[in-house]
Design an enzyme around this catalytic site. Structure first.
Site, PDB file in Angstrom:
ATOM      1  N   ALA A  49      48.641  53.822  37.432  1.00 11.38           N
ATOM      2  CA  ALA A  49      48.858  52.424  37.820  1.00 11.38           C
ATOM      3  C   ALA A  49      48.499  51.486  36.668  1.00 11.38           C
ATOM      4  CB  ALA A  49      48.100  52.077  39.089  1.00 11.38           C
ATOM      5  N   HIS A  50      49.114  51.741  35.510  1.00  9.23           N
ATOM      6  CA  HIS A  50      48.890  50.883  34.352  1.00  9.23           C
ATOM      7  C   HIS A  50      49.985  51.095  33.307  1.00  9.23           C
ATOM      8  CE1 HIS A  50      46.905  54.623  32.993  1.00  9.23           C
ATOM      9  NE2 HIS A  50      47.288  54.243  31.778  1.00  9.23           N
ATOM     10  N   ALA A  51      49.991  50.210  32.339  1.00 10.44           N
ATOM     11  CA  ALA A  51      50.847  50.328  31.157  1.00 10.44           C
ATOM     12  C   ALA A  51      49.976  50.065  29.938  1.00 10.44           C
ATOM     13  CB  ALA A  51      51.991  49.312  31.214  1.00 10.44           C
TER      14      ALA A  51
END
Length: 140
Positions: A49-51
């Site tokens: 749940a990230h970039a």
């Protein structure tokens, strides 16, 4: 979408299984500065749940099965990592979620940078805004 599936070099030994290996900057487009792995995760758990703004990574699953869900803000794709001789190189700017398909699967990551919390985007709406700003700056 900015990723590449790679075949990790694998050598078959006579009767003792296989040996897989990769060499940073030779087998993918960056020098490795950090290696980490995620383990002891129960099946059905989601992580990620990230970039990343600038970080490049190569992900592979030497044991078990993990599904990687990718988004570039417009398209989504999923890649199943369940073969220890297959990896995926992720370029900066991709949102990722990971789903553990089998208890205790291991996800290994080779990264081109040392850990830097400021490189992470952990909110999807913020990620979409980040992409808009990047496009605007590229068109200037």
């Amino acid at each position: 979408m900015q990723y590449q599936i790679i075949n990790i070099k694998t050598v078959q030994t006579r009767k003792e299984g296989q040996l897989s290996f990769f060499e940073g900057a030779h087998d993918f487009p960056f020098t490795i500065k950090r290696i980490y792995y995620i383990h002891h995760v129960p099946a059905g758990a989601k992580r990620g749940a990230h970039a990343h703004k600038t970080l490049q990574q190569m992900l592979f699953c030497p044991y078990g099965s993990v599904t990687i869900f990718l988004s570039d803000g417009e398209k989504t794709e999923e890649i199943h990592l369940d073969n220890p001789s297959i990896g995926i190189v992720l370029q900066p700017g991709l949102w990722r979620d990971m789903l553990w398909n089998i208890d205790n699967s291991v996800l290994c990551v080779a990264a081109d940078q040392y850990y830097d919390e400021s490189d992470y985007i952990r909110d999807y709406d913020e990620y979409i805004n980040y992409l808009k700003v990047q496009k605007e700056e590229a068109n200037i």
